[in-house]
Design an enzyme around this catalytic site. Structure first.
Site, short mmCIF file in Angstrom:
data_model
loop_
_atom_site.label_atom_id
_atom_site.label_comp_id
_atom_site.label_asym_id
_atom_site.label_seq_id
_atom_site.Cartn_x
_atom_site.Cartn_y
_atom_site.Cartn_z
N SER A 267 0.84 -1.20 0.00
CA SER A 267 0.00 0.00 0.00
C SER A 267 0.88 1.25 0.00
O SER A 267 2.09 1.18 0.18
CB SER A 267 -0.89 0.02 1.24
OG SER A 267 -0.08 0.29 2.37
N LYS A 268 0.21 2.38 -0.19
CA LYS A 268 0.90 3.67 -0.19
C LYS A 268 1.63 3.86 1.14
O LYS A 268 2.74 4.39 1.18
CB LYS A 268 -0.13 4.76 -0.41
CG LYS A 268 0.40 6.16 -0.27
CD LYS A 268 -0.63 7.17 -0.68
CE LYS A 268 -0.56 8.46 0.13
NZ LYS A 268 0.75 8.86 0.62
#
Ligand code: GLU
Length: 515
Positions: A267-268
């Site tokens: 994920s970011k």
């Protein structure tokens, strides 16, 4: 390599929703589609799935196109380059869905539902309190307000009053839906676990499921290659094709990209924590102003980024790791895509950049390197820049690393104290002064004659390489490692070399008396 024949022309699509920047997982999906199209002489299409207006983000569509361009995988058909199957923005395809919804209503594959969001929430709450989660499906639809459960009169009244409604798919109660996934082989899902998905919302717009299937059909998509997160939707899509009596495309669901530790989807936040980008290009969130770093802005070559993505879920079945886009397009096929998640390794990403940087022709790198030096105040011409690149390419992973080597353009002011303490002997100054005299006589002042003179000097004085070369390097660069000193001295030229040597020796002498 032989190419399997398909019974229709290969047309694949990348179908992102413009809800934000493209994650590297999305780029990989686009890339594998592009590769598949290239490998089989097909067409790669970009379709923007923007029917969910609540999640629409300004600038996201332009970002997606820019990212694909930077990555070198521009589509043949897209919103900005329409082909024969447009429009390529779902929101502009509006009038094709309504008659098809009507068709499903008439054939009994879909039904109208008038339940308000509040009514559905109330059902959900009461189901939850009794411990059984609510699902709008074959078991519950009889007790909801829809065209299957209500009397003919009630339905006629609601229709006459133009009460807002949604259209739902009538999921068969208990059927094993089986289809062949090009990566996962046979996939079977029992419809008992599936709900009656909304196909058309109260505003008359199609949902993702309907629009996606209809568009794939009319755009003559032969293969749907997309992320694993869409696997649970695939049975509904199969049933929609059946309901329309259309031939479904071949499906292929790609594995997830996992965090470096292997525990869950990348994920970011992992990028923020680990200091690596998860987006191809820099992105500034229009709502918050928050900025996310991109591979491009971090100094990655697009071909290195793509090579890294290529092997994040696919392998060639050989030891080969380095691929150009063209080589990848010849080697790629879906049968070597892995089923399990692919773990992302940020160090390996850097390694790919290092490798691709080394194999890029120096002349291609000159303009960027020159611009980079200019920001450092160093005014190198193209020949000088190219000489620096020849010396330095084996030693850097990113062009930006050249910034650390300030001695390339400026006399050093700091000299590695640890090395000096260990390796600078009392006779070192004397030796270097003699060397300076020797160098003064070298003409032309080029790498080979400098090296020859240096070696002759060592022989005459009966000195070892390390005794002389390392102090020479420290005096000229301040550091203990770097490019060939013969090439570097030639690059500086005789006067600057000798000047740096003298100044360096003087400063090192000061440094040694202090310590
Ligand atoms: N719009 C979907 C997405 O955002 C497309 C999924 C598909 O490829 O079918 O990923």
């Amino acid at each position: 390599m032989s190419t399997p024949a398909f019974d229709r022309p290969v047309r694949v699509r990348f179908a992102p929703s413009p809800t934000g920047p493209l994650h590297m997982g999305g780029v990989r999906t686009a890339f594998y589609n592009w590769l598949f199209a290239k490998r089989h002489g097909g067409t790669f299409i970009l379709r923007i799935e923007d029917t969910d207006r609540t999640r629409f983000v300004d600038g996201a569509e332009a970002y997606i196109e820019d990212a694909l361009t930077w990555c070198g995988i521009s589509p043949e058909e897209s919103p900005t380059q329409p082909g024969q199957h447009g429009p390529y923005r779902q929101s502009e395809r509006g009038n094709i869905y309504a008659p098809l919804v009507q068709q499903l209503l008439e054939s009994g594959h879909a039904y109208k539902a008038w339940d308000t969001p509040e009514e559905i929430q109330a059902r959900r709450d009461s189901a939850e309190s009794s411990g059984t989660p609510f699902q709008y499906d074959a078991a519950s639809r009889g007790s909801m307000r829809n065209s299957l459960s209500l009397s003919k009169d009630d339905v006629a009244q609601l229709n006459a009053a133009e009460a807002p409604f949604v259209v739902r798919f009538k999921m068969p109660a208990n059927e094993a839906v089986t289809f062949t996934d090009a990566i996962r082989d046979a996939v079977t899902i029992d419809t008992a676990v599936l709900d009656d998905k909304v196909l058309m919302k109260a505003d008359g717009l199609p949902t993702y499921h309907l629009a996606n299937v209809v568009d794939d059909h009319f755009m003559e998509i032969s293969h749907v290659i997309r992320g694993e997160e869409w696997l649970p939707s695939a049975p509904l899509h199969q049933l929609l094709y059946r309901a329309f009596d259309w031939t479904p495309p071949t499906f292929a669901h790609l594995p997830l990209i996992l965090k470096p530790a292997g525990n869950g989807k990348l994920s970011k936040r992992d990028g923020d924590k680990g200091g690596f980008p998860v987006f191809p290009l820099r992105w500034v969130d229009p709502a918050t102003g928050n900025e996310s770093n991109g591979y491009r802005e971090s100094g990655y070559l697009p071909e290195a980024f793509m090579n890294m993505l290529l092997l994040l879920g696919w392998n060639p079945g050989t030891e080969q790791e380095l691929f150009s886009l063209e080589e990848a397009a010849t080697a790629f096929d879906l049968n070597r895509v892995i089923k399990s998640g692919a773990r992302f390794n940020p160090d390996k990403a850097k390694w790919f950049n290092e490798q691709h940087l080394r194999s890029t022709p120096v002349s291609d790198l000159v303009p960027n390197a020159q611009a980079l030096f200019a920001t450092e105040g160093a005014d190198f011409n193209a020949d000088q820049t190219s000489a620096i690149l020849e010396m330095m390419l084996e030693r850097i992973a990113f062009l930006e690393d050249l910034k650390d080597a300030t001695w390339l353009h400026t006399s050093p002011t700091e000299f590695n104290a640890k090395l000096i303490k260990k390796r600078w002997k009392d006779d070192t100054d004397g030796i270097l002064s003699e060397l300076a005299k020797e160098l003064r006589t070298v003409t032309p002042f080029e790498a080979d004659p400098i090296e020859a003179a240096f070696k002759a000097f060592l022989e005459r004085k009966e000195l070892g390489f390390g005794q002389v070369l390392l102090p020479f390097r420290i005096a000229l660069t301040g550091e203990g490692g770097g490019p060939s000193m013969f090439a570097f001295a030639a690059f500086l030229g005789k006067e600057i070399t000798l000047d740096r040597l003298n100044k360096g020796m003087a400063r090192i002498a000061q440094q040694r008396t202090k310590s």
